[in-house]
Design an enzyme around this catalytic site. Structure first.
Site, PDB file in Angstrom:
ATOM      1  N   VAL A  14       0.829  -1.205   0.000  1.00 35.90           N
ATOM      2  CA  VAL A  14       0.000   0.000   0.000  1.00 35.90           C
ATOM      3  C   VAL A  14       0.867   1.259   0.000  1.00 35.90           C
ATOM      4  O   VAL A  14       0.593   2.212  -0.749  1.00 35.90           O
ATOM      5  CB  VAL A  14      -0.970   0.003   1.215  1.00 35.90           C
ATOM      6  N   GLU A 188      -3.812 -12.421   3.199  1.00 34.47           N
ATOM      7  CA  GLU A 188      -2.868 -11.823   4.144  1.00 34.47           C
ATOM      8  C   GLU A 188      -1.751 -12.854   4.381  1.00 34.47           C
ATOM      9  O   GLU A 188      -1.931 -14.054   4.133  1.00 34.47           O
ATOM     10  CB  GLU A 188      -3.555 -11.536   5.482  1.00 34.47           C
ATOM     11  N   LYS A 203     -13.186  -5.440  10.058  1.00 36.37           N
ATOM     12  CA  LYS A 203     -13.861  -4.412   9.264  1.00 36.37           C
ATOM     13  C   LYS A 203     -15.289  -4.203   9.773  1.00 36.37           C
ATOM     14  O   LYS A 203     -15.780  -3.069   9.847  1.00 36.37           O
ATOM     15  CB  LYS A 203     -13.852  -4.830   7.788  1.00 36.37           C
TER      16      LYS A 203
HETATM   17  P1  NDP Z   1       3.191  -4.887   3.471  1.00 33.52           P
HETATM   18  O1  NDP Z   1       3.691  -5.988   4.323  1.00 33.52           O
HETATM   19  O2  NDP Z   1       3.230  -5.049   2.004  1.00 33.52           O
HETATM   20  O3  NDP Z   1       3.984  -3.549   3.824  1.00 33.52           O
HETATM   21  C1  NDP Z   1       4.383  -3.179   5.111  1.00 33.52           C
HETATM   22  C2  NDP Z   1       5.739  -2.511   4.991  1.00 33.52           C
HETATM   23  O4  NDP Z   1       6.083  -1.960   6.246  1.00 33.52           O
HETATM   24  C3  NDP Z   1       6.830  -3.512   4.609  1.00 33.52           C
HETATM   25  O5  NDP Z   1       7.646  -2.973   3.594  1.00 33.52           O
HETATM   26  C4  NDP Z   1       7.582  -3.685   5.910  1.00 33.52           C
HETATM   27  O6  NDP Z   1       8.919  -4.007   5.747  1.00 33.52           O
HETATM   28  C5  NDP Z   1       7.422  -2.296   6.511  1.00 33.52           C
HETATM   29  N1  NDP Z   1       7.679  -2.289   7.933  1.00 33.52           N
HETATM   30  C6  NDP Z   1       7.393  -3.244   8.853  1.00 33.52           C
HETATM   31  N2  NDP Z   1       7.810  -2.861  10.068  1.00 33.52           N
HETATM   32  C7  NDP Z   1       8.388  -1.651   9.905  1.00 33.52           C
HETATM   33  C8  NDP Z   1       9.036  -0.738  10.771  1.00 33.52           C
HETATM   34  N3  NDP Z   1       9.207  -1.018  12.056  1.00 33.52           N
HETATM   35  N4  NDP Z   1       9.514   0.411  10.281  1.00 33.52           N
HETATM   36  C9  NDP Z   1       9.391   0.698   8.975  1.00 33.52           C
HETATM   37  N5  NDP Z   1       8.806  -0.133   8.092  1.00 33.52           N
HETATM   38  C10 NDP Z   1       8.299  -1.281   8.553  1.00 33.52           C
HETATM   39  O7  NDP Z   1       1.710  -4.552   3.963  1.00 33.52           O
HETATM   40  P2  NDP Z   1       0.551  -3.856   3.140  1.00 33.52           P
HETATM   41  O8  NDP Z   1       1.068  -2.673   2.429  1.00 33.52           O
HETATM   42  O9  NDP Z   1      -0.195  -4.885   2.384  1.00 33.52           O
HETATM   43  O10 NDP Z   1      -0.425  -3.411   4.328  1.00 33.52           O
HETATM   44  C11 NDP Z   1      -0.193  -2.260   5.089  1.00 33.52           C
HETATM   45  C12 NDP Z   1      -1.435  -1.957   5.914  1.00 33.52           C
HETATM   46  O11 NDP Z   1      -2.537  -1.732   5.057  1.00 33.52           O
HETATM   47  C13 NDP Z   1      -1.862  -3.121   6.839  1.00 33.52           C
HETATM   48  O12 NDP Z   1      -2.390  -2.577   8.017  1.00 33.52           O
HETATM   49  C14 NDP Z   1      -2.952  -3.803   6.034  1.00 33.52           C
HETATM   50  O13 NDP Z   1      -3.876  -4.503   6.832  1.00 33.52           O
HETATM   51  C15 NDP Z   1      -3.612  -2.610   5.382  1.00 33.52           C
HETATM   52  N6  NDP Z   1      -4.350  -2.901   4.171  1.00 33.52           N
HETATM   53  C16 NDP Z   1      -3.754  -3.579   3.150  1.00 33.52           C
HETATM   54  C17 NDP Z   1      -4.438  -3.844   1.992  1.00 33.52           C
HETATM   55  C18 NDP Z   1      -3.798  -4.547   0.850  1.00 33.52           C
HETATM   56  O14 NDP Z   1      -4.479  -4.752  -0.156  1.00 33.52           O
HETATM   57  N7  NDP Z   1      -2.533  -4.920   0.929  1.00 33.52           N
HETATM   58  C19 NDP Z   1      -5.834  -3.420   1.837  1.00 33.52           C
HETATM   59  C20 NDP Z   1      -6.355  -2.663   2.942  1.00 33.52           C
HETATM   60  C21 NDP Z   1      -5.630  -2.443   4.068  1.00 33.52           C
HETATM   61  P3  NDP Z   1       9.352  -5.589   5.678  1.00 33.52           P
HETATM   62  O15 NDP Z   1       8.585  -6.172   4.536  1.00 33.52           O
HETATM   63  O16 NDP Z   1      10.799  -5.504   5.443  1.00 33.52           O
HETATM   64  O17 NDP Z   1       8.987  -6.178   6.997  1.00 33.52           O
HETATM   65  N1  HSE Z   2      -6.639  -9.776   2.794  1.00 37.31           N
HETATM   66  C1  HSE Z   2      -7.619  -8.753   2.625  1.00 37.31           C
HETATM   67  C2  HSE Z   2      -8.632  -9.266   1.613  1.00 37.31           C
HETATM   68  C3  HSE Z   2      -6.937  -7.482   2.183  1.00 37.31           C
HETATM   69  O1  HSE Z   2      -8.458 -10.355   1.073  1.00 37.31           O
HETATM   70  O2  HSE Z   2      -9.636  -8.604   1.393  1.00 37.31           O
HETATM   71  C4  HSE Z   2      -7.788  -6.256   2.255  1.00 37.31           C
HETATM   72  O3  HSE Z   2      -8.176  -5.922   3.533  1.00 37.31           O
END
Ligand code: NDP
Ligand code: HSE
Length: 429
Positions: A14, A188, A203
């Site tokens: 994201v 996830e 949600k």
């Molecule tokens: P990702 O795992 O793709 O991204 C998270 C990022 O944060 C990774 O690059 C990770 O690094 C980094 N990170 C972890 N810990 C730290 C830290 N201490 N300091 C700095 N960076 C850090 O997750 P998403 O982008 O998929 O999801 C992010 C949020 O959005 C979550 O809360 C998720 O539930 C929510 N969300 C996601 C959706 C989706 O479609 N993906 C949809 C709706 C909500 P590393 O990988 O090296 O650990």
């Molecule tokens: N894992 C979640 C899904 C991501 O499948 O809808 C979005 O919240």
């Protein structure tokens, strides 16, 4: 033009989508809002990895604490419920508005976070936390503010919807489709969050809390996932005119509220039944507006980024006009009487019983149901199976959950019963 410095913590799926959207659409956002959103800082553990977006120099950092000090608005996109919470609280403590997509954190610690936001008078926006790119939070907070919310039905987990759609269409087993969903990046990292219903429950907790003014959390929610949905149930549901969806059901009945997440038979003709693959759909029924339906991508880099950027524009406008908290983050003050426990919920039911095909079996079952005031609306026994084990399908009229549980316990004691009774609730949407 007013400039607002944005800091993103978490450069993953994201986070990279948000950075890309700000860089790609910054011009049009500025024309629409009169504000320049400046991508000032991005923090991640790994700032070398190629995320498919060209980031200007000196933007990437590993120092999250400094990021919070350097920017006007903090976007939390690391996920999880520990460090993410600390970072948000630190930003709020410094009076910095926060945008987050973190449904797990909000569902579990919403009360604490919103109290901190209230105290600091800083905004907290969370559009992307429910149903990805669909602006359902804005709809509930603003568009439908004049309504008492009667019902919310949500298909809010793309992974489960994808799995159920493919199982139904292609007659493929759950385990196989789950592997595909993981390979496609829908699930996830911990798939049980999706398939056991917890992601939908997070949600649902957020939507219910917004609709009824109290932080419910997930504890009072009856949560059941899709692991036990078999191809046979999908096929039988289809023959009976229904489709099975993992549904969040949030209802207000005579002032009392119920919140539940479970696989549900919904009529094939209902618009929600047409929502397939990874798409999400949320139906909100308000006492004044009537029924409304929101549809779109519930997950993924770009769809979710769209919701985060919309929040950033709201926050930036609030900063520009000195009108933080123009729209309350959360409407505190319960707008309901009691939370209905699951055993007191009334629903219709699909029951699949595996029984011996011999005289008197159906009569016994009908007796057990009748004694508990459970009225049968339809009953079908499938032909062409072994006489020792046939499927008997029963659809009920509205009945009390506790009566149905008690009937099932009694039925399962019968010597003619070959397996556990399969129960799936029905919603006549
Ligand atoms: P990702 O795992 O793709 O991204 C998270 C990022 O944060 C990774 O690059 C990770 O690094 C980094 N990170 C972890 N810990 C730290 C830290 N201490 N300091 C700095 N960076 C850090 O997750 P998403 O982008 O998929 O999801 C992010 C949020 O959005 C979550 O809360 C998720 O539930 C929510 N969300 C996601 C959706 C989706 O479609 N993906 C949809 C709706 C909500 P590393 O990988 O090296 O650990
Ligand atoms: N894992 C979640 C899904 C991501 O499948 O809808 C979005 O919240």
């Amino acid at each position: 033009m007013k400039e607002v410095k944005v800091g993103i913590i978490g450069f993953g799926t994201v986070g990279s989508g948000v950075a890309e959207c700000l860089l790609k659409n910054g011009d049009v956002i500025a024309k629409r809002s009169g504000i320049k959103l400046v991508l000032a800082r991005i923090a991640d553990l790994d700032i070398e990895k190629d995320r498919g977006v060209k980031i200007p120099e000196n933007v990437l950092t590993k120092d999250t604490k400094q990021l919070i000090k350097d920017v006007d608005v903090v976007v939390e996109l690391i996920g999880g419920t520990t460090l993410a919470k600390d970072l948000i609280l630190e930003a709020l403590r410094l009076g910095k508005p926060v945008v987050t997509a973190n449904k797990a954190l909000l569902a579990e610690k919403g009360e604490e976070l919103f109290a901190a936001a209230e105290k600091s008078e800083a905004d907290i926006y969370y559009e992307a936390s429910v149903a990805g790119g669909i602006p359902i939070i804005k709809a509930l907070r603003e568009g439908l503010v004049g309504n008492r919310i009667e019902k919310i039905y949500g298909i809010m987990n793309g992974t489960c919807n994808y799995i159920l759609t493919r199982m139904e269409r292609e007659n493929v087993d759950f385990a196989l489709v789950l592997k595909d969903a993981q390979a496609l990046g829908y699930a996830e990292a911990e798939p049980s969050l999706d398939i056991d219903g917890w992601d939908t429950a997070h949600k649902a907790a957020i939507l219910a809390s917004l609709a009824y003014g109290e932080w419910f959390g997930v504890k009072p929610i009856h949560v059941q996932g899709i692991r036990n949905i078999s191809l046979a149930d999908l096929r039988y549901a289809d023959e009976l005119g229904y489709r099975i969806k993992l549904l969040a059901v949030i209802k207000q009945i005579d002032g009392d509220v119920q919140i539940r997440v479970h696989p549900t038979l919904i009529p094939k003709k209902a618009m929600l039944a047409g929502i397939s693959e990874v798409f999400n759909g949320v139906m909100v029924v308000g006492d004044t507006v009537g029924g409304t339906l929101f549809y779109g991508r519930g997950a993924g880099r770009q769809a979710t980024a769209s919701a985060v950027v919309a929040d950033l524009v709201d926050v930036a406008l609030n900063l520009k006009f000195g009108s933080h908290r123009r729209v309350p983050a959360f409407r505190i003050g319960p707008q309901f009487k009691n939370l209905i426990p699951m055993e007191e919920v009334e629903s219709r039911y699909y029951l699949r019983l595996q029984v011996q095909d011999k005289p008197g079996v159906v009569a016994k079952i009908a007796g057990i149901l009748g004694e508990r005031k459970i009225s049968i609306s339809s009953i079908v026994q499938k032909e062409g199976q072994s006489e020792d084990n046939v499927s008997l399908l029963i659809l009920s009229h509205l009945a009390l959950e506790k009566s149905v549980s008690s009937a099932i316990s009694e039925i399962e004691k019968m010597t003619e019963i070959r397996d556990k009774v399969k129960l799936i609730r029905i919603e006549d949407i």
